[in-house]
Enzyme design. Sequence first.
Site, PDB file in Angstrom:
ATOM      1  N   SER A  95       0.823  -1.783  -0.036  1.00 23.42           N
ATOM      2  CA  SER A  95      -0.281   0.379   0.051  1.00 23.42           C
ATOM      3  C   SER A  95       1.063   1.484   0.306  1.00 23.42           C
ATOM      4  O   SER A  95       1.720   1.188  -1.174  1.00 23.42           O
ATOM      5  CB  SER A  95      -1.007  -0.387   0.937  1.00 23.42           C
ATOM      6  OG  SER A  95      -1.648   1.077   1.373  1.00 23.42           O
ATOM      7  N   ASP A 217     -10.186  -3.942  -5.683  1.00 18.39           N
ATOM      8  CA  ASP A 217      -9.343  -3.798  -4.863  1.00 18.39           C
ATOM      9  C   ASP A 217      -9.727  -2.367  -4.470  1.00 18.39           C
ATOM     10  O   ASP A 217      -9.861  -1.417  -5.410  1.00 18.39           O
ATOM     11  CB  ASP A 217      -7.766  -3.286  -5.071  1.00 18.39           C
ATOM     12  CG  ASP A 217      -6.948  -2.604  -3.846  1.00 18.39           C
ATOM     13  OD1 ASP A 217      -7.663  -2.403  -2.559  1.00 18.39           O
ATOM     14  OD2 ASP A 217      -5.687  -2.660  -3.814  1.00 18.39           O
ATOM     15  N   HIS A 245      -7.715  -4.770  -0.560  1.00 18.08           N
ATOM     16  CA  HIS A 245      -6.253  -4.170  -0.430  1.00 18.08           C
ATOM     17  C   HIS A 245      -5.319  -5.340   0.135  1.00 18.08           C
ATOM     18  O   HIS A 245      -3.830  -4.538  -0.138  1.00 18.08           O
ATOM     19  CB  HIS A 245      -6.914  -3.001  -0.069  1.00 18.08           C
ATOM     20  CG  HIS A 245      -5.388  -2.405  -0.455  1.00 18.08           C
ATOM     21  ND1 HIS A 245      -5.202  -1.566  -1.397  1.00 18.08           N
ATOM     22  CD2 HIS A 245      -4.911  -1.579   0.749  1.00 18.08           C
ATOM     23  CE1 HIS A 245      -3.801  -0.737  -0.735  1.00 18.08           C
ATOM     24  NE2 HIS A 245      -4.307  -0.268  -0.218  1.00 18.08           N
TER      25      HIS A 245
END
Length: 267
Positions: A95, A217, A245
């Site tokens: 991320s 996502d 995610h």
Amino acid sequence: MDMRRRNNVTVTGRPDGPTIVLAHGFGCDQNMWRLIVPALADRYRLVLFDYVGSGGSDLSAWSTERYSSLDGYAQDVVEVCDELGVERAVFVGHSVSAMVGVLAAQAAPRRIGALVMVAPSPRYIDDDGYRGGFTADDIDELLESLESNYLGWSSAMAPVIMGNPERPELGRELTNSFCATDPDIARVFARTTFLSDSREDLKHVRVPTLVLECLHDVIAPREVGAFVHAAIPSSRLVTLAATGHCPQLSAPEATAEAILEFLESLK
């Protein structure tokens, strides 16, 4: 300060193997990598850590000034690598940590020799000709909700971020991770994350790069993966047959396999 204690550093795997540095995202800690560590540990030296303010890090080392930009987190990475004498490591960032890895590679190129970006996003807010997945109003509302009731926000948002509603234990794990983070620190990290714009930094990536995206996502839609791939000439884009995610939790076997295939291509 001892960086190993400050960042709760764990070194495992094959001591004489090439080094992989695993970096977690917002609201998480190094425990998020536990399901893929066994697949990597036989052949690679693994360095896991918690950013200051997360997990088992030394909270006394946290400051709003340093961690109000992604550069502060990149500084954590560089200092941990310096402490361990890491050279030409593969940096695996989940991320927002994918962009932290980009900054760390620029700041200390001899420390990082390749990047693996897991569900990356260089900018979360839509812009002209760019879809990040959120409007500016969306992000304002998200941050306002987080700042007014962090625990409530965590309970509501973590399952959405995780996806996989048929596997509620995954959402509960992410909720627990979010809720374990100090709310004041989480508020700063959230603003640093969701208001960041690292698109220009992608143009300076000069190391082999793997971009891992998921089929579905809500945080980093596939348009973002395509943008990151197009912005980094040396990159490879792999779409995992996964939802949510956090594929290192929801699809650890596929995530580990994609990373290992990329590592083999570097030899």
